[in-house]
Design a protein around this motif. Structure first.
Motif, short mmCIF file in Angstrom:
data_model
loop_
_atom_site.label_atom_id
_atom_site.label_comp_id
_atom_site.label_asym_id
_atom_site.label_seq_id
_atom_site.Cartn_x
_atom_site.Cartn_y
_atom_site.Cartn_z
N SER A 1 0.83 -1.21 0.00
CA SER A 1 0.00 0.00 0.00
C SER A 1 0.86 1.25 0.00
O SER A 1 0.53 2.24 -0.67
CB SER A 1 -0.93 0.01 1.22
N GLU B 1 -6.92 1.17 -0.48
CA GLU B 1 -7.41 -0.03 0.20
C GLU B 1 -8.64 0.33 1.03
O GLU B 1 -8.84 1.48 1.41
CB GLU B 1 -6.32 -0.68 1.06
N ASP C 1 -5.50 -1.21 -5.11
CA ASP C 1 -4.97 -1.79 -3.87
C ASP C 1 -5.99 -2.79 -3.30
O ASP C 1 -7.02 -2.40 -2.77
CB ASP C 1 -4.68 -0.67 -2.86
N GLU C 2 -5.68 -4.06 -3.46
CA GLU C 2 -6.56 -5.16 -3.03
C GLU C 2 -8.00 -4.95 -3.50
O GLU C 2 -8.93 -4.85 -2.70
CB GLU C 2 -6.48 -5.32 -1.50
MG MG Z 1 -2.02 -2.82 2.13
#
Ligand code: MG
Ligand code: ADP
Length: 253
Positions: free
Chosen positions: A43, A83, A159-160
């Motif tokens: 991140s 995220e 991010d994810e």
């Molecule tokens: Mg992360």
């Protein structure tokens, strides 16, 4: 020229080296899987690429231009999904996307066309006027994705993107990434290794801020650094690579 180039990127938070001299490139049409255990620095790296935090050392180029030297131009070429869920829970998706479109400087018919495009791509037309905090986690994630693709950026940093989604929602988001991939350079962070096999054309592994391996699909599986993984066995290779990782924080002490 690569759409995205990261050179010697580092970030220190006091005594912690969160990202330690990481370099990689992403070309058009590539979906790069950015893998690493929790706390690896994924991140932090993505925030530096998106220009949310500045690096302690190193740099990022987008379309050949340095992010530090041309921040407005390069930020316009990047879509970023942070995220977690989007903030602004009191807004509706429509209000949120209009707000983001204004912040992106979109106007008139183009503003409307871009919002319509993003809404259609993530399929949130039927929840546009419901407040974001009443949406399921999957729909919140879609709203986040809609803002990331709103200005049709050539570089996408996600991010994810499937974190917390159910299997059907995960499948839909992966389909969306696959559909967008040909014209863009996409980086997705994940610790779900089946996701890498499902959507990524290449992968890098980081742990404790350091880039440990790079890999790609090969006939009959994946090659990750020196390791070969048969289909569905990327997790064992991932463990072998990341468990042996030295701690940069320990080394610095
Ligand atoms: Mg992360
Ligand atoms: N703002 C911050 N201040 C101090 N430490 C931070 C901050 N942001 C991240 N870190 C630390 O940096 C390391 C990497 O975090 P992060 O980039 O979030 O990892 P990942 O996304 O791979 O899980 C962790 O040790 C984390 O605690």
């Amino acid at each position: 020229m690569s759409l995205l180039e990261i050179r010697g990127l580092s970030k220190r938070f006091g005594p912690i080296t969160a990202v330690d001299n990481v370099s990689f490139k992403v070309d058009q049409g590539e979906v790069l899987g950015f893998l690493g255990p929790n706390g690896a620095g994924k991140s932090t790296t993505m925030k530096m690429i998106a220009g949310f935090i500045s690096p302690s050392a190193g740099g990022v180029s987008v379309l050949g231009e340095d992010v530090a030297e041309a921040p407005l131009k390069t930020k316009a070429a990047i879509g970023y999904l942070p995220e977690g869920a989007p903030t602004y829970p009191d807004m509706t998706p429509r209000g949120f996307l209009e707000f983001v479109a204004d912040a992106r400087g979109l106007k008139g018919p183009e503003r409307k066309a871009r919002i319509d495009y993003a809404v259609e791509h993530v399929d949130i037309g039927h929840v546009l006027d419901q407040s974001i905090d009443t949406l399921s986690k999957g729909y919140k994630r879609r709203v986040g994705l809609a803002q990331a693709i709103l200005h049709d950026p050539p570089v996408l940093i996600l991010d994810e993107p499937t974190d917390g989604l159910d299997p059907n929602q995960k499948h839909e988001v992966r389909e969306l990434i696959r559909r967008m991939a040909p014209g863009k350079a996409i980086v997705i962070s994940t610790h779900i290794l089946e996701e890498v096999e499902a959507v990524c054309t290449r992968a890098i592994v980081i742990a404790r801020g350091r880039l440990l391996a790079e890999g790609h699909p090969v006939e009959g599986g994946w090659q990750l650094g020196e390791h070969f993984a048969e289909p569905g066995r990327l997790d064992a290779v991932f463990r072998a690579i990341t468990m042996g990782a030295p701690s940069s924080a320990q080394e610095a002490a």
